[in-house]
Design an enzyme around this catalytic site. Sequence first.
Site, PDB file in Angstrom:
ATOM      1  N   ASP A   1       0.890  -1.169  -0.153  1.00  0.00           N
ATOM      2  CA  ASP A   1      -0.153   0.040  -0.037  1.00  0.00           C
ATOM      3  C   ASP A   1       0.941   1.301   0.077  1.00  0.00           C
ATOM      4  OD1 ASP A   1      -2.560   1.560   0.484  1.00  0.00           O
ATOM      5  OD2 ASP A   1      -1.845   2.060   2.421  1.00  0.00           O
ATOM      6  N   SER A   2       0.393   2.307  -0.233  1.00  0.00           N
ATOM      7  CA  SER A   2       1.059   3.586   0.068  1.00  0.00           C
ATOM      8  C   SER A   2       1.820   3.924   1.301  1.00  0.00           C
ATOM      9  CB  SER A   2       0.381   4.855  -0.678  1.00  0.00           C
ATOM     10  OG  SER A   2      -0.707   5.193   0.282  1.00  0.00           O
TER      11      SER A   2
ATOM     12  N   CYS B   1      -4.117  -1.541  -1.825  1.00  0.00           N
ATOM     13  CA  CYS B   1      -4.633  -0.137  -2.044  1.00  0.00           C
ATOM     14  C   CYS B   1      -5.417  -0.067  -3.246  1.00  0.00           C
ATOM     15  CB  CYS B   1      -3.028   0.306  -2.271  1.00  0.00           C
ATOM     16  SG  CYS B   1      -3.228   1.996  -2.685  1.00  0.00           S
TER      17      CYS B   1
ATOM     18  N   GLU C   1      -2.014   8.836   7.964  1.00  0.00           N
ATOM     19  CA  GLU C   1      -0.728   8.831   7.822  1.00  0.00           C
ATOM     20  C   GLU C   1      -0.125   9.654   9.241  1.00  0.00           C
ATOM     21  OE1 GLU C   1       1.577   6.968   5.882  1.00  0.00           O
ATOM     22  OE2 GLU C   1      -0.180   5.557   5.451  1.00  0.00           O
TER      23      GLU C   1
ATOM     24  N   CYS D   1     -10.999   2.900   0.131  1.00  0.00           N
ATOM     25  CA  CYS D   1      -9.630   3.276   0.255  1.00  0.00           C
ATOM     26  C   CYS D   1      -9.315   2.439   1.622  1.00  0.00           C
ATOM     27  CB  CYS D   1      -9.142   4.834   0.539  1.00  0.00           C
ATOM     28  SG  CYS D   1      -7.859   5.248   1.102  1.00  0.00           S
TER      29      CYS D   1
ATOM     30  N   HIS E   1      -7.004   2.977   3.900  1.00  0.00           N
ATOM     31  CA  HIS E   1      -6.889   3.737   5.052  1.00  0.00           C
ATOM     32  C   HIS E   1      -8.139   4.144   5.802  1.00  0.00           C
ATOM     33  CE1 HIS E   1      -2.947   4.692   3.060  1.00  0.00           C
ATOM     34  NE2 HIS E   1      -2.623   5.106   4.219  1.00  0.00           N
TER      35      HIS E   1
HETATM   36  N1  DGL Z   1      -4.900   3.112   0.791  1.00  0.00           N
HETATM   37  C1  DGL Z   1      -4.558   3.681  -0.531  1.00  0.00           C
HETATM   38  C2  DGL Z   1      -5.933   3.400  -1.067  1.00  0.00           C
HETATM   39  O1  DGL Z   1      -6.627   2.620  -0.830  1.00  0.00           O
HETATM   40  C3  DGL Z   1      -4.541   5.122  -0.171  1.00  0.00           C
HETATM   41  C4  DGL Z   1      -3.851   5.853  -1.227  1.00  0.00           C
HETATM   42  C5  DGL Z   1      -3.193   7.175  -1.058  1.00  0.00           C
HETATM   43  O2  DGL Z   1      -1.992   6.966  -0.587  1.00  0.00           O
HETATM   44  O3  DGL Z   1      -3.389   8.142  -1.355  1.00  0.00           O
HETATM   45  O4  DGL Z   1      -6.262   3.835  -2.155  1.00  0.00           O
END
Ligand code: DGL
Length: 295
Positions: A10-11, A74, A153, A185, A187
Site C-alpha cells: 500500500d502507499s 490499495c 498517516e 480506500c 486507509h
Molecule cells: N490506501 C490507499 C488506497 O486504498 C491510499 C492511497 C493514497 O496514498 O492516497 O487508495
Amino acid sequence: MDSRPIGMFDSGFGGLTVARALIDLAPHEEFVYVGDTGRYPYGPRDLGEVRAFALQIARWLIDDVDVKLVVVACNTASAAALDTLRALLPVPVVGVIDPGVRAVAKATRNRRVGVVGTVGTIRSGAYQRAMGALPVPIELVAASCPGFVEFVERGETRSDQVTVLAERLLAPVRDAGVDTLLLGCTHYPFLARTIADVMGRDVVLVSSADETAFEVRAILGDTEPGRLGVARGADKPGSLQVYSSGDVEWFRTVGSRLFGEELGEVQRLVWPDPPPVSDATGSPDRDGRPGAASG
Ligand code: DGL
C-alpha cells in the site's frame, strides 16, 4: 503446500487493514508488507505514476522476496495497475476493488450504495465499472475524500479537524440516502468511527478487507492439487515482515498504534530516484530495483 510468503503493499498504513483480515484467515502464512510511505499519498498522483510504483514494488516482492502471491492492498494502485500487474507478473495478483464491490452488494438492502475513495480511485471509474458489471443493478454515489489519507498517516484518526472534513466530504453521499457505504480506500477503516458518526447509525460501513482475504484463501486453495496451498499447523506460526520506504521509526510508532504490537520491527526500503515511470509500460528495464536496508 508452497511455503513462500505472501506479498502485499500500500502507499502507507492503509493496507494493514487488509493484512489484519489476511492474518486472521490464514494465521500460519508468512506475510511481507510494503508501506510505500516515502511516496505517499498515491491518491492525487497520475495513475501512470502509481502504476509504475506498483510494478516496481511487486517486482521487488517477486524477485527479492520470492512471494507466491501479491495482494495490492490499495484501491488507488488496484485502479491504476491491477490489469498490468496481472499481465506481467508470474504469480497471482489480488486487488481490493472487486472484493469491495462483492461485499457491498451483499450488504445493501435498498440497492443504493455509496463509495468513498481517493481522487485517483474515484476519477479512474474503477468502482463505477465494477458496480455496473453486477448482474443486478445497484445505484452508486461516489465521492472522493482528499485529506483523509493524510490524517491517518499522521496518526490522527479522531479529532475535530477530521470530523469537520468528514462532514463536508461525506454530505453528498449521506444526503443521497444510501444504506451502505463502501470504504474504497484501505486507509479509511482507521477513520471508521468518525465516518460512522457522520453517516449515522442506519448506514452500514463496508471495507474490502475480509472479502479480499477470502479471495486470497480461495486462490491458495486448501488441499486441491495444483493449488499453492494454505499454510497450517500449530508448530508453524505465521509471521509479518514490514518494510517502509519512508521514516521507519514513524512507521513503527504509528503502525503499531493502528495495527497492534505484532507489527514488529520495520525495515527500510530505498527506491532509486527518479522512479522508473516508463517501467509501467511493461518494458523489461530493471533499473528500478530498490535496496533494502535494515533499521
Ligand atoms: N490506501 C490507499 C488506497 O486504498 C491510499 C492511497 C493514497 O496514498 O492516497 O487508495
